[in-house]
Write a protein that holds these residues in place. Structure first.
Motif, PDB file in Angstrom:
ATOM      1  N   SER A   1      13.879   6.224   7.512  1.00  0.00           N
ATOM      2  CA  SER A   1      14.248   7.632   7.704  1.00  0.00           C
ATOM      3  C   SER A   1      15.142   8.161   6.585  1.00  0.00           C
ATOM      4  O   SER A   1      15.295   9.372   6.426  1.00  0.00           O
ATOM      5  N   GLY A   2      15.765   7.241   5.843  1.00  0.00           N
ATOM      6  CA  GLY A   2      16.713   7.664   4.828  1.00  0.00           C
ATOM      7  C   GLY A   2      18.144   7.688   5.315  1.00  0.00           C
ATOM      8  O   GLY A   2      19.076   7.826   4.505  1.00  0.00           O
ATOM      9  N   LEU A   3      18.354   7.553   6.614  1.00  0.00           N
ATOM     10  CA  LEU A   3      19.720   7.497   7.140  1.00  0.00           C
ATOM     11  C   LEU A   3      20.347   6.143   6.801  1.00  0.00           C
ATOM     12  O   LEU A   3      19.661   5.110   6.829  1.00  0.00           O
ATOM     13  N   PRO A   4      21.638   6.106   6.508  1.00  0.00           N
ATOM     14  CA  PRO A   4      22.289   4.826   6.204  1.00  0.00           C
ATOM     15  C   PRO A   4      22.476   4.004   7.479  1.00  0.00           C
ATOM     16  O   PRO A   4      23.110   4.460   8.438  1.00  0.00           O
ATOM     17  N   LEU A   5      21.918   2.802   7.475  1.00  0.00           N
ATOM     18  CA  LEU A   5      21.983   1.921   8.643  1.00  0.00           C
ATOM     19  C   LEU A   5      22.724   0.648   8.259  1.00  0.00           C
ATOM     20  O   LEU A   5      22.306  -0.076   7.360  1.00  0.00           O
ATOM     21  N   ASP A   6      23.816   0.391   8.935  1.00  0.00           N
ATOM     22  CA  ASP A   6      24.605  -0.810   8.697  1.00  0.00           C
ATOM     23  C   ASP A   6      25.428  -1.066   9.948  1.00  0.00           C
ATOM     24  O   ASP A   6      26.459  -0.443  10.141  1.00  0.00           O
TER      25      ASP A   6
END
Length: 400
Positions: A261-266
């Protein structure tokens, strides 16, 4: 903003929907929930729900689940939302503001609140009959059915954190033989520190629950035509007989569907201090939200973050930040454990009321002469007073 979609019919999702209407949003509101249930309260699942008496025919008393409901018909009408329950989200395209759902449907929306929560971590390998996790109402129903099979069961709880301890206490109250396995030297050391964790760990022994610490689990043994669990194998080779196994070794935020999605996932969806992602029309709250470098898995955080996230979503930018004081509680063996504040490893706990022997005391954590956190066992009123004192120094900052 004419349409907002809340992904997750969770505690955080419900509070986001409430906040939207309370803050004057009168556009189209859609709530997407992977479970078939409207928002319900999860904390009682490991306590009152497991121990509630069965109905006259031995089946689940419908009122046990009804008491978990967080909404009623009047509120549902007031929210005026389109509830898509039993429907999960599979993909997000922020550029075109579209959501793909498990039903094959695609939604286009102006604003998005991510409140998908988290899923329990599981042991590697197959899960035989009689092995459980506890996160959802359906998980609790399955566990309760196994515990009601008749007679005293050998129950092994893997993980001595809050969920594991609460399940152990409920199983002991039901008359089962219970063993808790914890990989760390003591349960709850990261949250409470060694000294206070040791005092809380005594609750297990007080109620006949065996606590096995400093060892991990290699796997589950099973047998029979129904491949039912028979034992838990520890890493040191010991076997613990088991009729029922409950694994409570933490959770993972539900973000797999957001990959690409382009969202930062961490360790969740990364947000700023206002619960806003790098795309201002997308915010997050609750267990899935990694807010300003931290992720909180507690009831209070889910409710408070939702209001902040919605405020910023409607404003179109971060104008309010979330700086609430961390707070959590747990009910175990008839004892309410409450904690609030920011404890650092070097902070020194000091009991200021009550005694550990009575399992009723109030303790302050201190650093350089000031209180950083507070812990209470069955001392609700003085705890509330100290929690308020600490909270005054951590009220949300508002810049608009």
């Amino acid at each position: 903003m004419k349409s907002v979609t809340v992904i997750g019919a969770s505690l955080a999702g419900l509070h986001a929907a409430r906040a939207l209407r309370a803050q004057g949003y009168d556009g189209r509101l859609t709530v997407v929930g992977a479970e078939p249930h409207r928002p319900y309260d999860r904390p009682p699942l490991s306590k009152e729900f497991l121990t509630a008496p069965a109905g006259a025919d031995g089946a689940e008393d419908p009122s046990a689940a009804n008491r978990l409901d967080l909404t009623d018909a009047e509120e549902v009408a007031e929210l005026d939302a389109d509830w898509l329950l039993g429907t999960g989200a599979t993909a997000l395209d922020p550029r075109h503001r579209t959501l793909s759902l498990t039903t094959g449907r695609t939604l286009t929306t102006d604003g998005i609140v991510l409140a998908t929560g988290a899923a329990p971590r599981r042991l590697p390998g197959p899960a035989p009959a009689g092995s459980h996790v506890l996160r959802t109402l359906d998980d609790a129903r399955a566990l309760r059915a196994d515990l009601s099979r008749g007679g005293q069961a050998q129950v092994v709880v893997i993980g001595g954190g809050f969920i594991g301890a609460e399940v152990a206490a409920s199983c002991a109250a039901l008359g089962h033989h219970v063993t808790v396995v914890e990989a760390a030297p003591l349960p709850l050391v990261p949250q409470l520190g060694h000294a206070m964790a040791e005092l809380c760990a005594r609750l297990h022994g007080d109620h006949g629950v065996a606590l096995r610490t400093g060892t991990g689990v290699r796997g589950l043994r099973s047998a029979g035509a129904d491949d039912r669990v028979t034992a838990v194998e520890l890493v040191d080779g010991r076997l613990l007989p088991a009729d029922v196994v409950v694994t409570g070794i933490g959770v993972r935020p539900t973000t797999a569907w957001l990959e690409g999605s382009g969202l930062p996932l961490d360790d969740g969806v990364r947000c700023d201090a206002g619960c806003v992602t790098p795309i201002s029309t997308i915010v997050a709250a609750g267990d899935v939200a990694h807010v300003a470098g931290a992720r909180a898995e507690h009831w209070t955080s889910a409710t408070e973050q939702a209001a902040t996230a919605v405020h910023n979503l409607l404003a179109g930018r971060t104008v309010r930040t979330h700086r609430a004081l961390p707070y959590f509680w747990s009910d175990q063996y008839g004892v309410r454990i409450q904690f609030a504040g920011h404890r650092a490893p070097g902070d020194v706990p000091r009991i200021v009321e009550g005694t550990p022997d009575d399992r009723s005391f109030l303790a302050r954590y201190e650093r350089d002469g000031r209180t950083t956190a507070v812990l209470a066992l069955n001392r609700a009123r003085p705890f509330l007073r100290l929690r308020r004192e600490l909270a005054r120094a951590a009220e949300p900052a508002r810049t608009g």
